[in-house]
Design a protein around this motif. Structure first.
Motif, mmCIF file in Angstrom:
data_model
loop_
_atom_site.group_PDB
_atom_site.id
_atom_site.type_symbol
_atom_site.label_atom_id
_atom_site.label_comp_id
_atom_site.label_asym_id
_atom_site.label_seq_id
_atom_site.Cartn_x
_atom_site.Cartn_y
_atom_site.Cartn_z
ATOM 1 N N GLU A 13 0.826 -1.208 0.000
ATOM 2 C CA GLU A 13 0.000 0.000 0.000
ATOM 3 C C GLU A 13 0.861 1.258 0.000
ATOM 4 N N HIS A 14 1.920 1.247 0.804
ATOM 5 C CA HIS A 14 2.830 2.400 0.837
ATOM 6 C C HIS A 14 3.525 2.578 -0.514
ATOM 7 N N ALA A 15 3.928 1.469 -1.133
ATOM 8 C CA ALA A 15 4.580 1.544 -2.437
ATOM 9 C C ALA A 15 3.624 2.092 -3.492
ATOM 10 N N GLU A 16 2.363 1.661 -3.467
ATOM 11 C CA GLU A 16 1.385 2.163 -4.427
ATOM 12 C C GLU A 16 1.118 3.645 -4.222
ATOM 13 N N GLU A 17 1.061 4.072 -2.973
ATOM 14 C CA GLU A 17 0.874 5.494 -2.684
ATOM 15 C C GLU A 17 2.066 6.300 -3.196
ATOM 16 N N ALA A 18 3.278 5.804 -2.956
ATOM 17 C CA ALA A 18 4.483 6.487 -3.443
ATOM 18 C C ALA A 18 4.488 6.549 -4.970
ATOM 19 N N ALA A 19 4.072 5.466 -5.615
ATOM 20 C CA ALA A 19 4.021 5.435 -7.081
ATOM 21 C C ALA A 19 3.005 6.439 -7.610
ATOM 22 N N ALA A 20 1.836 6.521 -6.975
ATOM 23 C CA ALA A 20 0.802 7.469 -7.415
ATOM 24 C C ALA A 20 1.306 8.902 -7.284
ATOM 25 N N ARG A 21 1.971 9.216 -6.181
ATOM 26 C CA ARG A 21 2.523 10.568 -5.998
ATOM 27 C C ARG A 21 3.594 10.854 -7.047
ATOM 28 N N TYR A 22 4.446 9.885 -7.311
ATOM 29 C CA TYR A 22 5.504 10.037 -8.312
ATOM 30 C C TYR A 22 4.900 10.323 -9.690
#
Length: 126
Positions: A13-22
């Motif tokens: 979930e944290h990785a997906e959030e980071a990817a969305a922000r990126y």
């Protein structure tokens, strides 16, 4: 066992959030996340101009030397393609061009995560 699974889920979930922000910083407009259907799941659906982008997010730890594309096997690609087709059908978006991207998220030093973005990682004809 359950604790480890919950930890991996949180990490994902944290990785997906980071990817969305990126992706948002790179100019893409995120229009959906975690779209589930019988055929599979789409981590992120975004718009890049008039192109719909289906993004598979892969988290890899610092000790992983695996290319993120190596973890997106032909079988996984077919599941993503089926899920994308279902998404397009459900939302009546067949008229838009589409592409499949992969983004690898890994721990960084100064920032919390680093991203490695592979545009057009594969296409529906594979």
């Amino acid at each position: 066992m359950r604790g480890a699974r919950d930890g991996r889920r949180k990490q994902g979930e944290h990785a997906e959030e980071a990817a969305a922000r990126y992706l948002a910083r790179k100019g893409l407009h995120v229009i959906g996340r975690n779209f589930h259907c019988r055929g599979g799941e789409l981590d992120i659906i975004a718009r890049d101009g008039q192109t719909l982008v289906f993004v598979e997010v892969r988290y890899r730890g610092t000790s992983s030397y695996e290319n993120p594309m190596e973890s997106v096997t032909p079988r996984k690609q077919q599941r993503l393609i089926r899920a994308a087709n279902f998404y397009l059908q459900r939302h009546q978006l067949w008229q838009y061009p589409c592409r499949f991207d992969v983004i690898a998220i890994e721990p960084g030093r100064l920032r919390r995560y680093r991203a490695h973005w592979i545009k057009n990682a594969f296409d529906a004809s594979t």
